[in-house]
Design a protein around this motif. Structure first.
Motif, PDB file in Angstrom:
ATOM      1  N   MET A  34      -7.656  13.013 -41.784  1.00 22.47           N
ATOM      2  CA  MET A  34      -7.090  11.976 -40.961  1.00 22.47           C
ATOM      3  C   MET A  34      -6.475  12.580 -39.702  1.00 22.47           C
ATOM      4  O   MET A  34      -6.632  12.028 -38.624  1.00 22.47           O
ATOM      5  N   LEU A  35      -5.777  13.709 -39.868  1.00 19.82           N
ATOM      6  CA  LEU A  35      -5.197  14.366 -38.698  1.00 19.82           C
ATOM      7  C   LEU A  35      -6.280  14.854 -37.757  1.00 19.82           C
ATOM      8  O   LEU A  35      -6.131  14.789 -36.537  1.00 19.82           O
ATOM      9  N   ASN A  36      -7.377  15.325 -38.330  1.00 24.05           N
ATOM     10  CA  ASN A  36      -8.494  15.787 -37.517  1.00 24.05           C
ATOM     11  C   ASN A  36      -9.063  14.629 -36.700  1.00 24.05           C
ATOM     12  O   ASN A  36      -9.366  14.779 -35.522  1.00 24.05           O
ATOM     13  N   ALA A  37      -9.200  13.469 -37.310  1.00 28.54           N
ATOM     14  CA  ALA A  37      -9.719  12.291 -36.612  1.00 28.54           C
ATOM     15  C   ALA A  37      -8.763  11.827 -35.516  1.00 28.54           C
ATOM     16  O   ALA A  37      -9.183  11.230 -34.531  1.00 28.54           O
ATOM     17  N   GLN A  38      -7.480  12.105 -35.676  1.00 25.92           N
ATOM     18  CA  GLN A  38      -6.482  11.732 -34.676  1.00 25.92           C
ATOM     19  C   GLN A  38      -6.420  12.738 -33.533  1.00 25.92           C
ATOM     20  O   GLN A  38      -5.632  12.584 -32.621  1.00 25.92           O
ATOM     21  N   GLY A  39      -7.256  13.773 -33.613  1.00 25.57           N
ATOM     22  CA  GLY A  39      -7.326  14.744 -32.531  1.00 25.57           C
ATOM     23  C   GLY A  39      -6.376  15.913 -32.670  1.00 25.57           C
ATOM     24  O   GLY A  39      -6.212  16.693 -31.737  1.00 25.57           O
ATOM     25  N   GLU A  40      -5.739  16.056 -33.826  1.00 26.19           N
ATOM     26  CA  GLU A  40      -4.847  17.192 -34.048  1.00 26.19           C
ATOM     27  C   GLU A  40      -5.675  18.469 -34.170  1.00 26.19           C
ATOM     28  O   GLU A  40      -6.761  18.457 -34.732  1.00 26.19           O
ATOM     29  N   GLY A  41      -5.145  19.556 -33.670  1.00 18.57           N
ATOM     30  CA  GLY A  41      -5.828  20.840 -33.748  1.00 18.57           C
ATOM     31  C   GLY A  41      -5.697  21.464 -35.123  1.00 18.57           C
ATOM     32  O   GLY A  41      -4.859  21.062 -35.936  1.00 18.57           O
ATOM     33  N   VAL A  42      -6.527  22.447 -35.369  1.00 19.03           N
ATOM     34  CA  VAL A  42      -6.543  23.136 -36.665  1.00 19.03           C
ATOM     35  C   VAL A  42      -5.191  23.768 -36.954  1.00 19.03           C
ATOM     36  O   VAL A  42      -4.677  23.671 -38.069  1.00 19.03           O
ATOM     37  N   HIS A  43      -4.575  24.395 -35.959  1.00 20.09           N
ATOM     38  CA  HIS A  43      -3.283  25.058 -36.173  1.00 20.09           C
ATOM     39  C   HIS A  43      -2.196  24.052 -36.529  1.00 20.09           C
ATOM     40  O   HIS A  43      -1.362  24.317 -37.401  1.00 20.09           O
ATOM     41  N   GLU A  44      -2.201  22.897 -35.897  1.00 17.55           N
ATOM     42  CA  GLU A  44      -1.200  21.864 -36.191  1.00 17.55           C
ATOM     43  C   GLU A  44      -1.415  21.288 -37.585  1.00 17.55           C
ATOM     44  O   GLU A  44      -0.457  21.075 -38.330  1.00 17.55           O
ATOM     45  N   ILE A  45      -2.660  21.054 -37.967  1.00 22.28           N
ATOM     46  CA  ILE A  45      -2.963  20.547 -39.306  1.00 22.28           C
ATOM     47  C   ILE A  45      -2.501  21.564 -40.349  1.00 22.28           C
ATOM     48  O   ILE A  45      -1.850  21.202 -41.338  1.00 22.28           O
ATOM     49  N   ALA A  46      -2.802  22.836 -40.122  1.00 21.43           N
ATOM     50  CA  ALA A  46      -2.406  23.896 -41.048  1.00 21.43           C
ATOM     51  C   ALA A  46      -0.884  23.978 -41.171  1.00 21.43           C
ATOM     52  O   ALA A  46      -0.345  24.126 -42.275  1.00 21.43           O
ATOM     53  N   ARG A  47      -0.199  23.870 -40.051  1.00 15.14           N
ATOM     54  CA  ARG A  47       1.271  23.935 -40.070  1.00 15.14           C
ATOM     55  C   ARG A  47       1.841  22.792 -40.902  1.00 15.14           C
ATOM     56  O   ARG A  47       2.708  22.997 -41.739  1.00 15.14           O
ATOM     57  N   ARG A  48       1.333  21.589 -40.705  1.00 18.81           N
ATOM     58  CA  ARG A  48       1.828  20.428 -41.447  1.00 18.81           C
ATOM     59  C   ARG A  48       1.551  20.521 -42.939  1.00 18.81           C
ATOM     60  O   ARG A  48       2.334  20.035 -43.756  1.00 18.81           O
ATOM     61  N   LEU A  49       0.414  21.123 -43.298  1.00 17.54           N
ATOM     62  CA  LEU A  49       0.043  21.248 -44.706  1.00 17.54           C
ATOM     63  C   LEU A  49       0.628  22.487 -45.369  1.00 17.54           C
ATOM     64  O   LEU A  49       0.534  22.640 -46.585  1.00 17.54           O
ATOM     65  N   GLY A  50       1.168  23.403 -44.558  1.00 21.46           N
ATOM     66  CA  GLY A  50       1.689  24.648 -45.117  1.00 21.46           C
ATOM     67  C   GLY A  50       0.580  25.584 -45.571  1.00 21.46           C
ATOM     68  O   GLY A  50       0.734  26.318 -46.544  1.00 21.46           O
ATOM     69  N   ARG A  51      -0.541  25.543 -44.874  1.00 18.10           N
ATOM     70  CA  ARG A  51      -1.699  26.381 -45.192  1.00 18.10           C
ATOM     71  C   ARG A  51      -2.050  27.244 -43.995  1.00 18.10           C
ATOM     72  O   ARG A  51      -1.668  26.953 -42.865  1.00 18.10           O
ATOM     73  N   ASP A  52      -2.820  28.282 -44.241  1.00 16.39           N
ATOM     74  CA  ASP A  52      -3.310  29.129 -43.162  1.00 16.39           C
ATOM     75  C   ASP A  52      -4.369  28.378 -42.370  1.00 16.39           C
ATOM     76  O   ASP A  52      -5.151  27.611 -42.933  1.00 16.39           O
ATOM     77  N   SER A  53      -4.407  28.608 -41.075  1.00 19.20           N
ATOM     78  CA  SER A  53      -5.355  27.888 -40.230  1.00 19.20           C
ATOM     79  C   SER A  53      -6.804  28.220 -40.589  1.00 19.20           C
ATOM     80  O   SER A  53      -7.682  27.365 -40.465  1.00 19.20           O
ATOM     81  N   SER A  54      -7.060  29.435 -41.080  1.00 21.18           N
ATOM     82  CA  SER A  54      -8.433  29.785 -41.461  1.00 21.18           C
ATOM     83  C   SER A  54      -8.897  28.963 -42.663  1.00 21.18           C
ATOM     84  O   SER A  54     -10.067  28.600 -42.767  1.00 21.18           O
ATOM     85  N   THR A  55      -7.976  28.640 -43.567  1.00 22.57           N
ATOM     86  CA  THR A  55      -8.308  27.816 -44.726  1.00 22.57           C
ATOM     87  C   THR A  55      -8.673  26.403 -44.288  1.00 22.57           C
ATOM     88  O   THR A  55      -9.666  25.832 -44.748  1.00 22.57           O
ATOM     89  N   VAL A  56      -7.880  25.847 -43.383  1.00 19.69           N
ATOM     90  CA  VAL A  56      -8.146  24.495 -42.886  1.00 19.69           C
ATOM     91  C   VAL A  56      -9.475  24.458 -42.144  1.00 19.69           C
ATOM     92  O   VAL A  56     -10.296  23.564 -42.358  1.00 19.69           O
ATOM     93  N   LEU A  57      -9.717  25.449 -41.302  1.00 20.66           N
ATOM     94  CA  LEU A  57     -10.963  25.499 -40.547  1.00 20.66           C
ATOM     95  C   LEU A  57     -12.168  25.611 -41.472  1.00 20.66           C
ATOM     96  O   LEU A  57     -13.175  24.932 -41.290  1.00 20.66           O
ATOM     97  N   ARG A  58     -12.062  26.438 -42.510  1.00 19.70           N
ATOM     98  CA  ARG A  58     -13.160  26.601 -43.463  1.00 19.70           C
ATOM     99  C   ARG A  58     -13.455  25.272 -44.167  1.00 19.70           C
ATOM    100  O   ARG A  58     -14.611  24.883 -44.317  1.00 19.70           O
ATOM    101  N   LYS A  59     -12.426  24.548 -44.589  1.00 23.55           N
ATOM    102  CA  LYS A  59     -12.616  23.253 -45.248  1.00 23.55           C
ATOM    103  C   LYS A  59     -13.258  22.240 -44.305  1.00 23.55           C
ATOM    104  O   LYS A  59     -14.142  21.484 -44.704  1.00 23.55           O
TER     105      LYS A  59
END
Length: 65
Positions: free
Chosen positions: A1-26
């Motif tokens: 949902m955050l991705n569809a709202q135009g949030e960047g990978v780093h911001e999504i990762a920060r909000r989820l408490g995950r590494d940005s590489s994990t979010v990008l891979r998913k």
């Protein structure tokens, strides 16, 4: 949902408490073509998760790794 709202990978990762590489891979793993462009599809992610959950699993029998 955050991705569809135009949030960047780093911001999504920060909000989820995950590494940005994990979010990008998913996100990349669950992309599908829509209108000639690749985009994240939650339905694809759910379908693949259900397939993986059904796969035959090798019994562990208490083996220590």
């Amino acid at each position: 949902m955050l991705n569809a709202q135009g949030e960047g990978v780093h911001e999504i990762a920060r909000r989820l408490g995950r590494d940005s590489s994990t979010v990008l891979r998913k996100l990349r793993r669950n992309e599908a073509t829509r209108g000639g462009q690749l985009s994240y599809r939650a339905s694809i992610a759910q379908w693949e998760a259900e397939l993986m959950a059904r796969r035959p699993k090798t019994p562990n029998h208490g083996a220590v790794r």
